[in-house]
Design an enzyme around this catalytic site. Structure first.
Site, short mmCIF file in Angstrom:
data_model
loop_
_atom_site.label_atom_id
_atom_site.label_comp_id
_atom_site.label_asym_id
_atom_site.label_seq_id
_atom_site.Cartn_x
_atom_site.Cartn_y
_atom_site.Cartn_z
CG ASP A 59 -24.88 66.06 -19.20
OD1 ASP A 59 -25.74 66.52 -19.44
OD2 ASP A 59 -24.86 65.31 -18.32
CE1 TYR A 64 -24.68 63.25 -12.60
CE2 TYR A 64 -23.65 64.36 -14.54
CZ TYR A 64 -24.68 63.69 -14.05
OH TYR A 64 -25.62 63.15 -14.97
CE LYS A 89 -27.87 65.84 -16.46
NZ LYS A 89 -26.38 65.47 -16.47
CG HIS A 122 -30.56 64.56 -12.24
ND1 HIS A 122 -29.23 65.23 -11.81
CD2 HIS A 122 -30.05 63.71 -13.01
CE1 HIS A 122 -28.13 64.35 -12.15
NE2 HIS A 122 -28.81 63.22 -12.91
N1 LIG Z 1 -29.63 62.31 -16.18
C1 LIG Z 1 -29.25 61.29 -15.81
O1 LIG Z 1 -29.93 60.80 -14.84
C2 LIG Z 1 -27.96 60.65 -15.94
C3 LIG Z 1 -27.72 59.28 -15.74
C4 LIG Z 1 -26.55 58.72 -16.14
C5 LIG Z 1 -25.95 59.51 -17.05
N2 LIG Z 1 -25.91 60.62 -17.55
C6 LIG Z 1 -25.09 61.37 -18.29
O2 LIG Z 1 -24.71 60.56 -19.24
C7 LIG Z 1 -23.24 60.40 -19.43
C8 LIG Z 1 -22.69 58.98 -19.75
O3 LIG Z 1 -23.31 57.97 -19.39
P1 LIG Z 1 -22.42 57.01 -18.13
O4 LIG Z 1 -21.57 57.80 -17.49
O5 LIG Z 1 -23.56 56.21 -17.58
O6 LIG Z 1 -21.37 55.92 -19.08
P2 LIG Z 1 -21.21 55.78 -20.77
O7 LIG Z 1 -20.75 56.95 -21.38
O8 LIG Z 1 -22.45 54.83 -21.42
O9 LIG Z 1 -19.99 54.75 -20.41
C9 LIG Z 1 -18.83 55.05 -19.93
C10 LIG Z 1 -17.98 54.00 -19.34
O10 LIG Z 1 -17.50 53.32 -20.45
C11 LIG Z 1 -16.18 53.27 -20.57
N3 LIG Z 1 -15.82 53.69 -21.84
C12 LIG Z 1 -16.03 55.02 -22.60
N4 LIG Z 1 -15.59 55.16 -23.64
C13 LIG Z 1 -15.02 53.84 -24.04
C14 LIG Z 1 -14.30 53.63 -25.10
N5 LIG Z 1 -14.22 54.28 -26.20
N6 LIG Z 1 -13.84 52.05 -25.00
C15 LIG Z 1 -14.11 51.54 -23.82
N7 LIG Z 1 -14.45 51.83 -22.86
C16 LIG Z 1 -14.96 53.18 -23.10
C17 LIG Z 1 -15.73 54.54 -19.68
O11 LIG Z 1 -14.47 54.17 -18.94
P3 LIG Z 1 -13.38 55.40 -18.63
O12 LIG Z 1 -14.01 56.47 -17.92
O13 LIG Z 1 -12.60 54.64 -17.36
O14 LIG Z 1 -12.50 55.59 -19.68
C18 LIG Z 1 -17.07 54.22 -18.73
O15 LIG Z 1 -16.72 53.05 -17.67
C19 LIG Z 1 -22.69 60.70 -17.77
O16 LIG Z 1 -21.69 60.93 -17.92
C20 LIG Z 1 -23.82 61.55 -17.51
O17 LIG Z 1 -23.22 63.00 -18.22
C21 LIG Z 1 -27.18 61.32 -17.19
#
Ligand SMILES: NC(=O)c1ccc[n+]([C@@H]2O[C@H](COP(=O)([O-])OP(=O)(O)OC[C@H]3O[C@@H](n4cnc5c(N)ncnc54)[C@H](OP(=O)(O)O)[C@@H]3O)[C@@H](O)[C@H]2O)c1
Length: 294
Positions: A59, A64, A89, A122
């Protein structure tokens, strides 16, 4: 307990499990998130590692600013193109049919691909187009429909849409969106839009499934982690799957990237799913898409 109809016939003990979108396209039930993954080495190596450990769904987004590195990693991974499901997106600044078509071509070029699997709006109500968000969504979605009819995208959808945004879009859409990608984790379960999507055949993709890291502050989850001999991250991602959402965990840490896909060799008892459901609000709710200033 909410269980999406998208789970029908899906075997969550198989790491290659897929949901079937409303247009028949199959989508792997976990995707690799890339928001805040820096362009260049970080994005390249994270995506390469994700593909190596078995992710088949990536994704990304124009916003990004890492589409180029993501595309390079996909190409260099050696995994056949048709085996990887790629989402990108359309960013908020694009407001017309022509803008959207042009933005898509730029994303495609950066990714180095000749089609994407899923293209989504988005945000529904961008700050700079706030007075006419309905017209803007209608126009850019129309461009996406044409991209779909031209075979340049295999599916189209939306993100951060609430019920009123979906209702407005559905008035003129020729193609029902396949997904709505929204903030969903135990702290914000967005029941209203999830059930509206469910009624209309729109799959809920769960972004920030780990609350952008905030989930790890909920120390009460340690009890469940030790019960199942899994990490907190795995418990919460499995919770997402048990409901029939499609979680998109992000990590740039190789061991976590791998761990976040090891979700298919256990299942949560229903009372534990309900305990996680009770965490609604635990670290707050997501932003209101009609109020965001981007
Ligand atoms: N459509 C939208 O508007 C929108 C908005 C937000 C997100 N998204 C999508 O959703 C994805 C995920 O959401 P997100 O980036 O907000 O974050 P998330 O996946 O909810 O959390 C990521 C965070 O958790 C940490 N982490 C991941 N796995 C872990 C584990 N097993 N143990 C401990 N810590 C862990 C990562 O650290 P490290 O990376 O340092 O390991 C990072 O700080 C995004 O990357 C994006 O693709 C879309």
């Amino acid at each position: 307990m909410f269980k999406s109809k998208f789970l029908e016939g899906v075997d969550l003990s198989k790491s290659n499990a897929v949901y079937t979108l409303n247009n028949g396209v199959k989508i792997p039930v976990v995707g690799f998130g890339t928001w805040q993954v820096k362009d260049g080495e970080e994005a390249y190596h994270s995506v390469l590692h994700a593909l190596k450990v078995g992710y088949r769904h990536i994704d990304t987004a124009e916003a990004y600013r890492n589409e180029e590195s993501v595309g390079r990693a996909i190409k260099d991974s050696g995994v056949p193109r048709e085996e990887v499901f790629i989402t990108t997106k359309l960013w908020n600044k694009h407001a017309t049919y022509e803008d959207a078509k042009k933005a898509f071509e730029e994303s495609l070029k950066k990714l180095g691909l000749d089609y994407v699997d899923l293209y989504i709006i988005h945000w529904p109500n961008p700050y700079m187009h706030r007075p006419n968000w309905e017209v803007r969504n209608k126009e850019v979605y129309h461009a996406m429909e044409d991209l779909y009819f031209e075979g340049k995208v295999r599916a189209i959808g939306v993100s951060n849409f609430r019920v009123h945004h979906l209702e407005a879009l559905l008035k003129t859409a020729k193609v029902v969106p396949t997904v709505n990608q929204i903030f969903v984790n135990p702290s914000d379960q967005q029941e209203e839009v999830v059930s509206f999507g469910e009624k209309h055949g729109i799959l809920t993709e769960a972004y920030s499934p780990l609350g952008t890291g905030k989930i790890f502050e909920l120390t009460e989850l340690n009890v469940l982690a030790s019960k199942y001999q899994k990490s907190i991250g795995q418990i919460v991602l499995r919770w997402s799957l048990e409901h029939g959402y499609l979680p998109l965990p992000k990590s740039v840490t190789p061991s976590r990237i791998k761990e976040n896909l090891e979700l298919f060799d256990f299942k949560l008892d229903e009372d534990d799913i309900l305990k996680l459901d009770e965490l609604h609000g635990a670290f707050g709710l997501t932003s209101d898409p009609d109020q965001v200033d981007w």
